[in-house]
Enzyme design. Structure first.
Site, PDB file in Angstrom:
ATOM      1  CD  GLU A 230     -15.179 -41.703  49.562  1.00  0.00           C
ATOM      2  OE1 GLU A 230     -15.402 -41.998  50.750  1.00  0.00           O
ATOM      3  OE2 GLU A 230     -14.042 -41.468  49.115  1.00  0.00           O
ATOM      4  CB  CYS A 264     -21.538 -42.211  55.223  1.00  0.00           C
ATOM      5  SG  CYS A 264     -20.491 -40.754  55.117  1.00  0.00           S
TER       6      CYS A 264
END
Ligand code: NAD
Length: 472
Positions: A230, A264
């Site tokens: 990720e 993110c």
């Protein structure tokens, strides 16, 4: 490994803590201990594992003050630390509710060959390694750990060396739950400890930058273990002319600057239809100016410090380059040092273009560069002009209009008339596109199945020769 690492305080800039990573021998010993205990953890069954997880939830709740205090010192911000803690508690409950159906034994099935029956079994990976970043230290160290434990794996976690203070109070909660402390361990350390961990586990879940993710993928490939990555993002927001500007500017502001942009899935690029560009900027700037730094008191304002020193340098470099290339700053605009910590006010930039780092590389700060577009085709082209494909947002007067645009964006999750919804909605399965990640979805119920291997029993039901055998 084994050598002391200093830890910097994000609000004071002072080195006021340190960690001592395990030696390679200690790491190997810890992994052996976890592997041995996993056999019993798998055999006791899901009901007992849920009991242990619920006991841990109670331990976390009883230690919540110490844990939150440590996360606040690690990150320098308060409200996001409370959110992290609460998310972990609800995540334990959510996975405990979902696991029974996800892990239920599959019934025997007939196959295309009438005399062959199929039975399937799911077997947990023995030892899962989790490597996590500094932007949400508690939450991101547990997001994969909780479902992996319920699946029946042992887990070893290496959080970021930049925000390690929460490990000590967290270890105390783990130690208070007998079965859990056999199968869950946290270790301290930097990149070399992370690299050594990959060589000791059966599956690795990594959350962090693309540059490190690439190293993790290569190391996992060498060890022949699955890697779930990720990674970073450069999320675009597209704002069409039919949009409710009041709503879009509030959503984009939150999506860009919450956690001081250190997420993110922050909105890092904004593309606005030419006809509404001036109004959009006016509203966004007015709202951005209403936000304050959480300084000097933690309880004030909404914008915490830049947690990692190296991130403050990146944000400053992106701003400097953008201004040198002609960008105009409407508010904010500088990375300033206050009492040793690094801070940046919400910053709106115009006159930006894709030759600038601020439109291409991950900035990870409260920066909102805005470009106008003439046609929807141009907006989609700009949104897709990136190596990233984590998530995005589209704003329009109607759902259909927004989805027609969203369909063409190369990203795994798109918020429609809102921003950053992937952080809030746990049911949505999503893939990371391009360099933003690799492997099955971390979100959605199927995420738990990433921790299981499938075994098939192919059972002959009749005592007859198979028609494909050699004829005697
Ligand atoms: P980073 O890649 O520098 O470090 C992440 C972790 O990897 C740390 O624990 C670090 O010690 C470890 N590490 C470093 N080198 C290693 C190596 N060679 N082998 C194994 N482990 C190693 O990332 P960061 O600066 O801590 O975090 C910020 C990044 O994380 C941003 O790019 C952000 O977008 C990304 N992120 C992604 C998500 C997501 O879900 N996609 C969520 C949060 C953060």
């Amino acid at each position: 490994m084994g050598t002391k690492i200093n830890v910097r305080n994000p609000r004071t800039g002072k080195i006021d803590d340190s960690i001592t990573p395990p030696t390679l021998e200690q790491l190997t010993e810890e992994c052996n201990r976890l592997r041995e205990a996993q056999i019993d953890w798998q055999q006791i069954g899901l009901e007992k594992r849920i009991e242990a997880m619920q006991a841990w939830k109670q331990a976390l709740l009883s230690q919540q003050d110490q844990l939150i205090k440590a996360i606040v010192t690690d990150t320098g911000r308060l409200s996001e630390s409370l959110t992290e803690f609460n998310s972990v508690i609800s995540s334990i409950d959510r996975w405990c509710q979902l696991a029974p159906e996800l892990l239920s034994e599959l019934e025997a099935k007939s196959t295309a060959i009438p005399f062959i029956e199929l039975q399937q079994e799911s077997i947990p990976y023995q030892l899962v390694g989790v490597i996590s970043p500094w932007n949400f230290p508690l939450l991101l160290s547990l997001i994969d750990t909780i479902p992996a434990l319920l699946a029946g794996c042992s887990v070893i976690v290496k959080p970021s060396e930049i925000t390690p203070r929460f490990i000590k109070p967290l270890r105390a909660t783990i130690a208070s739950v007998p079965k859990l402390c056999d199968v869950l361990a946290y270790i301290e350390g930097a990149g070399n400890t992370g690299a050594a961990l990959i060589e000791s586990v059966d599956l690795v879940c990594f959350t962090g930058s693309v540059a490190t993710g690439r190293k993790v993928a290569e190391a996992a490939a060498k060890c022949f273990i699955p890697a779930f990555l990720e990674l970073g993002g450069k999320d675009p927001a597209i704002v069409l002319s039919s949009t409710d500007l009041e709503l879009a500017t509030s959503a984009i502001l939150w999506g860009s600057v919450v956690n001081a942009g250190q997420s993110c899935l922050s909105i890092e690029r904004i593309y606005v239809a030419e006809s509404i560009f001036e109004d959009f900027i006016e509203k966004l700037v007015a709202k951005a100016k209403c936000l304050d730094l959480a300084y000097p008191s933690l309880e004030e304002g909404q914008i915490g410090p830049i947690i990692a020193q190296r991130q403050a340098e990146i944000i400053a470099a992106h701003l400097k380059e953008a201004v040198e290339k002609g960008a105009i700053i409407h508010c904010g605009g500088k990375v300033e040092q206050l009492d040793g910590g690094w801070w940046c006010r919400p910053t709106v930039l115009t006159q930006v273009n894709h030759a600038m780092q601020v439109m291409r590389a991950e900035t990870f700060g409260p920066i909102m560069p805005v470009m106008s577009f003439a046609t929807i085709k141009e907006a989609i082209k700009l949104a897709n002009d990136t190596i990233y494909g984590l998530s995005a947002a589209v704003f329009a007067g109607s759902e259909a209009e927004a989805i027609a645009v969203a369909t063409n964006i190369d990203a795994g999750a798109i918020s429609i008339n809102d921003a950053g919804l992937t952080a809030m909605i746990h049911e949505a399965e999503k893939s990371s596109f391009k360099f933003s990640g690799m492997g099955g979805s971390r979100m959605g119920a199927a995420a738990l199945k990433r921790f299981m291997r499938k075994k098939a029993f192919l059972i002959k039901q009749e005592s007859i020769p198979d028609p494909w055998w050699f004829k005697s």
